[in-house]
Design an enzyme around this catalytic site. Structure first.
Site, PDB file in Angstrom:
ATOM      1  CD  GLU A 268      -2.869  -1.358   0.366  1.00 53.05           C
ATOM      2  OE1 GLU A 268      -3.236  -0.142  -0.100  1.00 53.05           O
ATOM      3  OE2 GLU A 268      -3.639  -2.373   0.298  1.00 53.05           O
ATOM      4  CB  CYS A 302      -1.843   7.157   1.651  1.00 55.62           C
ATOM      5  SG  CYS A 302      -3.404   6.263   2.360  1.00 55.62           S
TER       6      CYS A 302
HETATM    7  P1  NAD Z   1       8.393   4.585   4.230  1.00 58.95           P
HETATM    8  O1  NAD Z   1       8.505   3.661   3.115  1.00 58.95           O
HETATM    9  O2  NAD Z   1       9.891   5.572   4.763  1.00 58.95           O
HETATM   10  O3  NAD Z   1       8.367   3.782   5.797  1.00 58.95           O
HETATM   11  C1  NAD Z   1       7.196   2.990   6.090  1.00 58.95           C
HETATM   12  C2  NAD Z   1       7.603   1.958   6.940  1.00 58.95           C
HETATM   13  O4  NAD Z   1       8.633   1.037   6.423  1.00 58.95           O
HETATM   14  C3  NAD Z   1       8.499   2.544   8.311  1.00 58.95           C
HETATM   15  O5  NAD Z   1       7.750   1.805   9.413  1.00 58.95           O
HETATM   16  C4  NAD Z   1       9.946   2.185   8.081  1.00 58.95           C
HETATM   17  O6  NAD Z   1      10.456   2.126   9.119  1.00 58.95           O
HETATM   18  C5  NAD Z   1       9.889   0.942   7.334  1.00 58.95           C
HETATM   19  N1  NAD Z   1      10.969   0.758   6.347  1.00 58.95           N
HETATM   20  C6  NAD Z   1      11.557   1.596   5.654  1.00 58.95           C
HETATM   21  N2  NAD Z   1      12.656   0.999   4.900  1.00 58.95           N
HETATM   22  C7  NAD Z   1      12.477  -0.396   5.171  1.00 58.95           C
HETATM   23  C8  NAD Z   1      13.145  -1.605   4.820  1.00 58.95           C
HETATM   24  N3  NAD Z   1      14.390  -1.556   3.883  1.00 58.95           N
HETATM   25  N4  NAD Z   1      12.607  -2.696   5.370  1.00 58.95           N
HETATM   26  C9  NAD Z   1      11.729  -2.919   6.126  1.00 58.95           C
HETATM   27  N5  NAD Z   1      10.994  -1.873   6.647  1.00 58.95           N
HETATM   28  C10 NAD Z   1      11.513  -0.381   6.037  1.00 58.95           C
HETATM   29  O7  NAD Z   1       7.387   5.551   4.400  1.00 58.95           O
HETATM   30  P2  NAD Z   1       6.868   6.765   5.200  1.00 58.95           P
HETATM   31  O8  NAD Z   1       7.508   8.031   4.428  1.00 58.95           O
HETATM   32  O9  NAD Z   1       7.151   6.539   6.451  1.00 58.95           O
HETATM   33  O10 NAD Z   1       5.356   6.845   4.987  1.00 58.95           O
HETATM   34  C11 NAD Z   1       4.750   7.861   4.024  1.00 58.95           C
HETATM   35  C12 NAD Z   1       4.323   6.904   2.934  1.00 58.95           C
HETATM   36  O11 NAD Z   1       3.427   6.199   2.996  1.00 58.95           O
HETATM   37  C13 NAD Z   1       3.528   7.928   1.832  1.00 58.95           C
HETATM   38  O12 NAD Z   1       4.258   7.809   0.720  1.00 58.95           O
HETATM   39  C14 NAD Z   1       2.015   7.513   1.860  1.00 58.95           C
HETATM   40  O13 NAD Z   1       1.431   7.915   0.571  1.00 58.95           O
HETATM   41  C15 NAD Z   1       2.481   6.019   1.933  1.00 58.95           C
HETATM   42  N6  NAD Z   1       1.093   5.698   2.646  1.00 58.95           N
HETATM   43  C16 NAD Z   1       0.463   4.929   2.046  1.00 58.95           C
HETATM   44  C17 NAD Z   1      -0.754   4.088   2.613  1.00 58.95           C
HETATM   45  C18 NAD Z   1      -1.581   3.293   1.470  1.00 58.95           C
HETATM   46  O14 NAD Z   1      -2.609   2.773   2.053  1.00 58.95           O
HETATM   47  N7  NAD Z   1      -1.501   3.301   0.335  1.00 58.95           N
HETATM   48  C19 NAD Z   1      -1.330   4.473   3.716  1.00 58.95           C
HETATM   49  C20 NAD Z   1      -0.392   5.415   4.265  1.00 58.95           C
HETATM   50  C21 NAD Z   1       0.832   5.590   3.871  1.00 58.95           C
END
Ligand code: NAD
Length: 531
Positions: A268, A302
């Site tokens: 997502e 999001c």
């Molecule tokens: P991010 O990808 O930086 O981090 C998300 C999660 O992934 C965090 O818990 C982070 O610690 C973890 N993470 C990062 N790198 C990782 C790896 N290599 N292995 C495992 N885990 C890892 O995203 P963010 O900036 O924290 O969140 C915002 C983004 O999320 C925005 O782009 C938003 O649109 C999206 N989002 C999407 C939805 C949806 O339903 N489509 C919902 C909420 C947020």
């Protein structure tokens, strides 16, 4: 932008509410799967920048140990009747509603959002937990399928849990994102090892703690804290299925890693969501809808809208109404329902917002409302901002800002509106506005997005939890909610019991005669309209 009269002038911000006691923090922190001598990481409260909590940091060995416990517990949990799981989930539903003040306070303290935005998460979790409590048995029960040979093949589709599911969740909707997907995985009989974003770990831990109180055996849902770069590999290597919510960049990495392991993953991801205001829209409603679409959780949602396409004939009227409503929004920090727009969550988000706006204005964009950071309200506040004259050379034209910033673009006719909305690589959520419901729905069906709302911002589609929610294109793979949301956490198995005669010729019958007989049978079945 107006501020409510009670807004403190100094950027000290409100102190933590009474429910966030040292005892509560201690109990939640103790729930992290980490060794007693673990390193600690300090989170800060976005409203003030003051330290909030010291969380233990899990190591790859802690992740391995959590999976080992989860694997043992999962066998027992999978054998627990769905009716028992349902009782636990319905108790959790009641506890979330009864103790919502604690959750609202924690979400605001960790994320900086307004109380009304935080309340949407309570609503969401109430709806999702009731839904899967009441529907899981139907989704999971064995189903009779048509057998290979009518009457002679008894075929059943079974649904087995995947095993131990990894859930990785972001900080923007700390309760919804931590609990929503986990609920479906648990109801399907899986154990879950989860890594919430560290910044909002307390809310995730609170949710898990409440599920324990509702009766979930502890090892069935565990939580680790740490950076993706440190424990991401262990979370992937041990998972039987991966549920990831976060940025598209990280999602691609997760998908590649899941591919190497040949495990399933749902992703997502990000969006650059369009809203289309057709010429026959109710302009006041559309303007109110645009406010609701663009600025929830300071735009860190999001499914929030960052691109607004407005029919040329109503553009001026719409812009006047939208700008007037936006300028009236009350922006500030407070643990009550008094504000409309809260703080951004991290300095990195504020930096992205200010950089995107500076880039756009330097290249000729016009600010119609907002446009400034508000350090007088707190270190990470930014005004809701409306831009026009935004062109493709500006970063925010097609890159997700994930902040309270929207650009308005005019269109000539419906075809152009749809083509503008479908430009770009994302396809998460969209919104179309028209007084003619049938026209709105027809336009919606042509927009490249996993969910499209008609005369609503995002909550109509998100809250329709019986229907799938997720992204097309760069916005993700797989769906949450509905049948997809729970069945993806299962392995399908077909058990086919062949009675009497199979596909091999009966003893004594020449294979050629047998082939002729079967050919006739196929023709007969088709003529009878059976297959
Ligand atoms: P991010 O990808 O930086 O981090 C998300 C999660 O992934 C965090 O818990 C982070 O610690 C973890 N993470 C990062 N790198 C990782 C790896 N290599 N292995 C495992 N885990 C890892 O995203 P963010 O900036 O924290 O969140 C915002 C983004 O999320 C925005 O782009 C938003 O649109 C999206 N989002 C999407 C939805 C949806 O339903 N489509 C919902 C909420 C947020």
């Amino acid at each position: 932008m107006t501020t409510a009269p009670a807004t403190p002038k100094a950027p000290r911000g409100p102190s933590l509410p009474a429910t966030v006691t040292p005892a509560l923090l201690e109990r939640l922190v103790a729930r992290v799967s980490a060794s007693p001598d673990a390193a600690r990481v300090t989170t800060t409260a976005p409203y003030t920048g003051a330290p909030l909590a010291d969380l233990p940091v899990s190591t790859p060995a802690d992740v391995e140990a959590a999976f080992a416990r989860a694997r043992t517990a999962q066998r027992q949990w999978a054998a627990t009747p769905v009716a028992e799981r349902k009782k636990i989930l319905l108790r959790y539903h009641d506890l979330v509603l009864a103790r919502q003040d604690e959750a609202l306070d924690l979400m605001q303290a960790e994320n900086g959002k307004t109380r009304r935005d935080a309340f949407l998460e309570i609503l969401d979790i109430g709806i999702v937990s009731r839904y899967y409590a009441r529907t899981a048995a139907t989704y999971l029960r064995p189903k009779r399928r048509r057998g290979a040979i009518p009457l002679l093949t008894h075929t059943t589709e079974l649904r087995h849990p995947k095993g131990v599911v990894t859930v990785i969740s972001p900080w923007n909707y700390p309760l919804s994102m931590a609990a929503g997907d986990t609920i479906a995985a648990l109801m399907a009989g899986n154990a879950v090892v989860q890594k919430p974003d560290t910044q909002t770990g307390l809310t995730a831990l609170w949710s898990m703690d409440l599920m324990y109180e509702a009766g979930l055996p502890r090892d069935v849902w565990q939580m680790v804290i740490g950076r993706g770069s440190s424990i991401g590999a262990a979370l992937m290597d041990n998972a039987d299925y991966m549920m990831f919510t976060g940025s598209t960049a990280t999602g691609r990495q997760i998908a590649a890693d899941a591919g190497k392991r040949l495990i399933g993953a749902s992703l997502e991801l990000g969006g650059k969501n369009p809203m289309i205001v057709l010429a026959d829209a109710d302009i006041d409603k559309a303007a109110a809808g645009a406010v609701a679409a663009c600025f929830p959780s300071a735009g860190q949602l999001c499914v929030s809208v960052e691109r607004l396409y407005v029919a040329e004939s109503v553009r001026d009227k719409f812009v006047a109404a939208f700008v007037a409503r936006t300028k009236k929004l009350r922006i500030g920090a407070g643990y009550d329902f008094g504000y409309d727009v809260g703080s951004l969550t991290t300095p990195a988000q504020l930096d992205t917002v200010t950089t995107h706006i500076a880039d756009a204005t330097a290249k000729g964009a016009t600010i119609l409302a907002g446009g400034r950071a508000r350090p007088d309200l707190g270190p990470l506040f930014h005004e809701p901002t409306i831009l026009t004259d935004v062109t493709p050379d500006m970063t925010l034209y097609d890159h997700e800002t994930f902040g309270p910033v929207v650009s308005i673009h005019p269109f000539r006719d419906e075809e152009e509106a749809i083509s503008l909305a479908n430009a770009g690589s994302y396809g998460l959520n969209a919104s179309a506005w028209s007084r003619n419901g049938a026209r709105g729905r027809a336009v919606a069906a042509r927009v490249h997005a996993g969910t499209v709302n008609v005369n609503e911002a995002f909550a109509a589609a998100w809250g329709s939890v019986d229907a799938p929610m997720g992204g097309m294109g760069d916005s993700g793979l797989g769906r949450r909610h509905g049948a997809d949301g729970i069945l993806k956490c299962t392995e399908a198995q077909t058990v086919a019991h062949q009675r009497i005669q199979g596909f091999t010729p009966p003893a004594g019958l020449h294979p050629e005669k047998w082939a002729t007989l079967l050919t006739r049978s196929l023709k007969l079945l088709k003529a009878a309209g059976l297959r």
